[in-house]
Design a protein around this motif. Structure first.
Motif, PDB file in Angstrom:
ATOM      1  N   HIS A 149       1.602   5.267  -0.411  1.00  0.00           N
ATOM      2  CA  HIS A 149       1.137   7.069  -0.534  1.00  0.00           C
ATOM      3  C   HIS A 149       2.191   7.553  -0.757  1.00  0.00           C
ATOM      4  CE1 HIS A 149      -2.973   4.945  -0.393  1.00  0.00           C
ATOM      5  NE2 HIS A 149      -2.200   4.424   1.192  1.00  0.00           N
TER       6      HIS A 149
ATOM      7  N   TRP B  16       7.304  12.504  -4.114  1.00  0.00           N
ATOM      8  CA  TRP B  16       8.942  12.337  -4.927  1.00  0.00           C
ATOM      9  C   TRP B  16       9.468  13.477  -5.774  1.00  0.00           C
ATOM     10  CZ3 TRP B  16       8.546   7.894  -7.020  1.00  0.00           C
ATOM     11  CH2 TRP B  16       8.561   7.659  -8.681  1.00  0.00           C
TER      12      TRP B  16
ATOM     13  N   ASP C 206       1.038  -0.839   0.161  1.00  0.00           N
ATOM     14  CA  ASP C 206      -0.056   0.245  -0.086  1.00  0.00           C
ATOM     15  C   ASP C 206       1.041   1.243  -0.091  1.00  0.00           C
ATOM     16  OD1 ASP C 206      -2.965  -1.360  -0.230  1.00  0.00           O
ATOM     17  OD2 ASP C 206      -2.204  -1.853   1.925  1.00  0.00           O
TER      18      ASP C 206
ATOM     19  N   THR D 232       3.437  11.905  -1.536  1.00  0.00           N
ATOM     20  CA  THR D 232       2.710  13.168  -2.522  1.00  0.00           C
ATOM     21  C   THR D 232       3.744  13.800  -3.237  1.00  0.00           C
ATOM     22  OG1 THR D 232       3.876  14.027  -0.390  1.00  0.00           O
ATOM     23  CG2 THR D 232       1.682  13.399   0.378  1.00  0.00           C
TER      24      THR D 232
ATOM     25  N   CYS E 141       9.302   0.861   1.594  1.00  0.00           N
ATOM     26  CA  CYS E 141       7.683   0.849   2.115  1.00  0.00           C
ATOM     27  C   CYS E 141       7.767  -1.040   3.129  1.00  0.00           C
ATOM     28  CB  CYS E 141       7.171   0.046   0.968  1.00  0.00           C
ATOM     29  SG  CYS E 141       8.177  -0.674  -0.233  1.00  0.00           S
TER      30      CYS E 141
ATOM     31  N   ASN F 192      -0.651  13.826  -7.992  1.00  0.00           N
ATOM     32  CA  ASN F 192      -1.000  14.140  -6.461  1.00  0.00           C
ATOM     33  C   ASN F 192       0.433  13.270  -5.865  1.00  0.00           C
ATOM     34  OD1 ASN F 192      -3.587  15.548  -6.250  1.00  0.00           O
ATOM     35  ND2 ASN F 192      -4.481  13.958  -7.411  1.00  0.00           N
TER      36      ASN F 192
ATOM     37  N   SER G  95       0.523   6.291  -5.221  1.00  0.00           N
ATOM     38  CA  SER G  95      -0.783   5.968  -4.574  1.00  0.00           C
ATOM     39  C   SER G  95      -2.064   4.562  -4.957  1.00  0.00           C
ATOM     40  CB  SER G  95      -2.053   7.388  -4.253  1.00  0.00           C
ATOM     41  OG  SER G  95      -2.743   6.725  -2.809  1.00  0.00           O
ATOM     42  N   GLY G  96      -1.815   4.194  -3.760  1.00  0.00           N
ATOM     43  CA  GLY G  96      -2.699   3.120  -4.537  1.00  0.00           C
ATOM     44  C   GLY G  96      -1.701   1.509  -4.007  1.00  0.00           C
ATOM     45  N   ARG G  97      -2.530   0.652  -3.847  1.00  0.00           N
ATOM     46  CA  ARG G  97      -2.373  -0.748  -4.208  1.00  0.00           C
ATOM     47  C   ARG G  97      -1.498  -1.497  -4.534  1.00  0.00           C
ATOM     48  NH1 ARG G  97      -4.907  -5.132   0.139  1.00  0.00           N
ATOM     49  NH2 ARG G  97      -4.732  -3.445   1.644  1.00  0.00           N
TER      50      ARG G  97
END
Length: 73
Positions: free
Chosen positions: A9, A15, A7, A11, A28, A50, A53-55
């Motif tokens: 995330h 990045w 998972d 920002t 991670c 943005n 983000s994600g799985r």
């Protein structure tokens, strides 16, 4: 082969630090608790304005060499 679910995330500001070269890796933790250090270049195709983000599903060889990273949601 090994498969891990991540998972992620990151920002846009975080990045940008990667993009500018302050770091080249993403630290991670997989959903099973495994800590993973992955080159940021593998996330480039998933960057939006943005950030990232994600799985994701990470697949590595039995020698823990990168095979693939796939967005799963």
């Amino acid at each position: 082969m090994h498969s891990y679910i991540l998972d992620i995330h990151i920002t846009a500001d975080e990045w940008l630090k990667i993009y500018r070269g302050y770091t080249s890796n993403v630290r991670c933790r997989a959903t099973d608790g495994t800590r993973i250090l992955l080159p940021a270049k593998h996330f480039k195709s998933f960057v939006t304005r943005n950030g990232v983000s994600g799985r994701f599903q990470l697949i590595v060889t039995s020698e823990f060499k990168f095979v693939s990273l796939t967005l799963i949601n």
